[in-house]
Design an enzyme around this catalytic site. Structure first.
Site, PDB file in Angstrom:
ATOM      1  N   TRP A  60       0.937  -1.287   0.069  1.00 39.96           N
ATOM      2  CA  TRP A  60      -0.009   0.072  -0.100  1.00 39.96           C
ATOM      3  C   TRP A  60       1.078   1.161   0.048  1.00 39.96           C
ATOM      4  CZ3 TRP A  60      -4.343  -1.566  -1.934  1.00 39.96           C
ATOM      5  CH2 TRP A  60      -5.058  -2.630  -1.506  1.00 39.96           C
TER       6      TRP A  60
ATOM      7  N   ASP B  77      -1.977   6.577   6.371  1.00 36.74           N
ATOM      8  CA  ASP B  77      -2.958   5.458   5.920  1.00 36.74           C
ATOM      9  C   ASP B  77      -3.158   4.753   7.214  1.00 36.74           C
ATOM     10  OD1 ASP B  77      -4.428   3.253   4.678  1.00 36.74           O
ATOM     11  OD2 ASP B  77      -2.981   2.941   3.263  1.00 36.74           O
TER      12      ASP B  77
ATOM     13  N   LYS C 202     -12.121  -2.206   6.437  1.00 32.59           N
ATOM     14  CA  LYS C 202     -11.466  -2.899   7.388  1.00 32.59           C
ATOM     15  C   LYS C 202     -11.668  -3.084   8.597  1.00 32.59           C
ATOM     16  CE  LYS C 202      -8.337  -3.921   3.846  1.00 32.59           C
ATOM     17  NZ  LYS C 202      -7.793  -2.883   3.251  1.00 32.59           N
TER      18      LYS C 202
END
Ligand SMILES: *Cc1c(COP(=O)(O)O)cnc(C)c1O
Length: 354
Positions: free
Chosen positions: A100, A167, A191
C-alpha cells in the site's frame, strides 16, 4: 454453521450492526421508506452523516481541535493521489512499508518530488524501518500505520516537526494513539468500520490551502468540508453502516475498551505461533500487527490437514496474501476473542497430530 471470519477485507462487522443495517435497507427507523431510497438531503440522512462524522472525531479524541471528518468515495486508493493533490507542493517523504505504501508513492510522484525516507522492501517488508532521518524541508511525511498484507504495525511513530499523514485503513479505531499528531488520516471503511464504498478522511483544517495548483472540486478536501461531506450524493449505505459501527464502538467503551480485547486476541495467537513448532511467524516480533497475524506452516506436508481442519471448524479467510504466502489471520475489532481461540485450538491440535 457459524463461521469464524478472519477475512482481511472486506471484513467482519458486529452482528448487531448487520442486523440493524439489513432492517434499514427495508425500512429506516419506522419511516416507511428504505435507507437507500430516500434523499441524501432528507433530515434523516443528514442526521446520519452528521452523527457519523462527529462520532469519528469523538472516538479519535479530535473534537474541537480543528479537524474535520469526511466520508468520501473512491477507496483508500483514491487518497493516495488526493493527499498529494491537496498537500504536496514541492517535496514529500514516504516510509515504504509494503504494497500500500508503494502504491501511495507511485501516485504522489505524479505531483512532486517524493523521497523514500526509509524502506523495508529488501526484506520483503517483514519489519518496520526505524531510526531513519527525516529531512525538515518536506510538506509532509506519509506513513502506513498497519501493513495489512505483511502483518506489521508501527508501534512508535516518528517524532518530527514535519506534518504527518497516515494511511490507517486497517487499524483505525483499534488502538489508542494521540491522533492529534497527524495532519491527515485516511482509512477505507471496509477493514474496521463498515462495508466497502466509503473512505474516512480526517484532516486538520489549517493543513489545507497551501498548494498552488488548482484542485478539481471532487478531489478538493476544502470543497467537501464546505459541503459537510455532501458535495455530491454520498454512499448512503456505507456511511450508515459506518455510523452504526462507530456507535457500537462507543457503547462498548471506545477505543480504550476495544484495544484491550484486541491485545488479548493478538497475544493469544502470537503465543501459539511462538510456542507451536508447526508454525512460524512472518513479521519481526517487535513490529507484529495486532490486526493481521501472518504466519507459515513449517512442515508443508501438514498443510492439507490444517486446511481441512480449519474448514471443518468454520475458520474462514486465513489464506495469506499472494505476495507473502502462508497464512494471515485478520483480527479486526468485530472479531471475537472466542474466534481467535477456535483457530488457536486447531493449531495446537495439529501439533499433537503431526
Ligand atoms: C485495503 C487497504 C488499502 C486499499 O483500500 P481500497 O479502499 O481498496 O482502495 C489501502 N491501504 C491499506 C493499508 C489497506 O489495508
Amino acid at each position: 454453521m457459524k463461521k469464524h471470519n478472519f477475512s482481511a477485507g472486506p471484513c467482519i462487522l458486529p452482528k448487531e450492526v448487520m442486523q440493524k443495517a439489513s432492517e434499514a435497507v427495508v425500512e429506516l427507523d419506522g419511516s416507511g421508506l428504505s435507507l437507500i431510497e430516500i434523499s441524501h438531503r432528507s433530515k434523516a440522512f443528514v442526521d446520519i452523516m452528521e452523527t457519523a462524522r462527529s462520532l469519528a472525531l469523538e472516538l479519535l479524541g479530535l473534537e474541537g481541535k480543528g479537524y474535520q471528518a469526511l466520508f468520501l468515495q473512491g477507496g483508500a486508493s483514491s487518497q493516495f493521489l488526493n493527499v498529494a493533490y491537496n498537500l504536496l507542493e514541492k517535496r514529500a517523504g514516504y516510509v515504504n512499508t509494503g504494497t500500500w505504501s508503494l502504491k501511495a508513492i507511485k501516485e504522489a510522484r505524479l505531483f512532486g518530488e517524493v523521497m523514500e525516507v526509509a524502506s523495508s522492501q529488501e526484506d520483503n517488508f517483514n519489519h518496520i524501518p526505524k531510526g531513519y532521518t527525516i529531512p525538515g524541508d518536506m510538506d509532509y511525511l506519509h506513513l502506513t500505520s498497519n501493513n495489512t498484507i505483511f502483518g506489521t504495525q508501527i508501534k512508535e511513530f516518528p517524532k518530527t516537526d514535519v506534518p504527518l499523514v497516515c494511511d490507517m485503513s486497517s487499524d483505525i479505531f483499534s488502538r489508542q494513539l494521540d491522533f492529534s499528531n497527524f495532519d491527515l488520516i485516511y482509512a477505507g471503511a471496509q477493514k474496521n468500520m463498515g462495508p466497502a464504498g466509503t473512505t474516512l478522511v480526517v484532516v486538520k483544517e489549517d493543513a489545507l490551502g497551501k498548494v498552488s495548483r488548482k484542485i478539481p472540486s471532487m478531489l478538493d478536501y476544502k470543497v467537501h468540508i464546505n459541503k459537510d461531506s455532501m458535495f455530491n450524493t454520498p454512499p448512503v449505505f456505507a456511511v450508515y453502516v459506518s455510523m452504526l459501527t462507530l456507535q457500537w464502538l462507543k457503547d462498548l467503551g471506545g477505543i480504550a475498551a476495544i484495544e484491550e480485547i484486541n491485545d488479548k486476541k493478538a497475544n493469544l495467537i502470537y503465543s501459539e505461533i511462538d510456542l507451536n513448532p508447526v508454525f512460524s511467524g512472518f513479521a519481526a516480533k517487535d513490529d507484529r500487527s495486532a490486526m493481521n497475524a501472518t504466519f507459515n506452516i513449517t512442515d508443508d506436508t501438514l498443510k492439507e490437514t490444517f486446511d481441512e481442519m480449519c474448514k471443518e471448524a468454520g475458520i474462514n479467510g486465513i489464506n495469506g496474501h499472494r505476495s507473502v504466502g502462508g497464512y494471515r489471520a485478520s483480527m479486526y475489532n468485530a472479531l471475537s476473542l472466542e474466534s481467535v481461540g477456535a483457530l488457536v485450538d486447531i493449531m495446537s491440535e495439529l501439533e499433537r497430530k503431526g
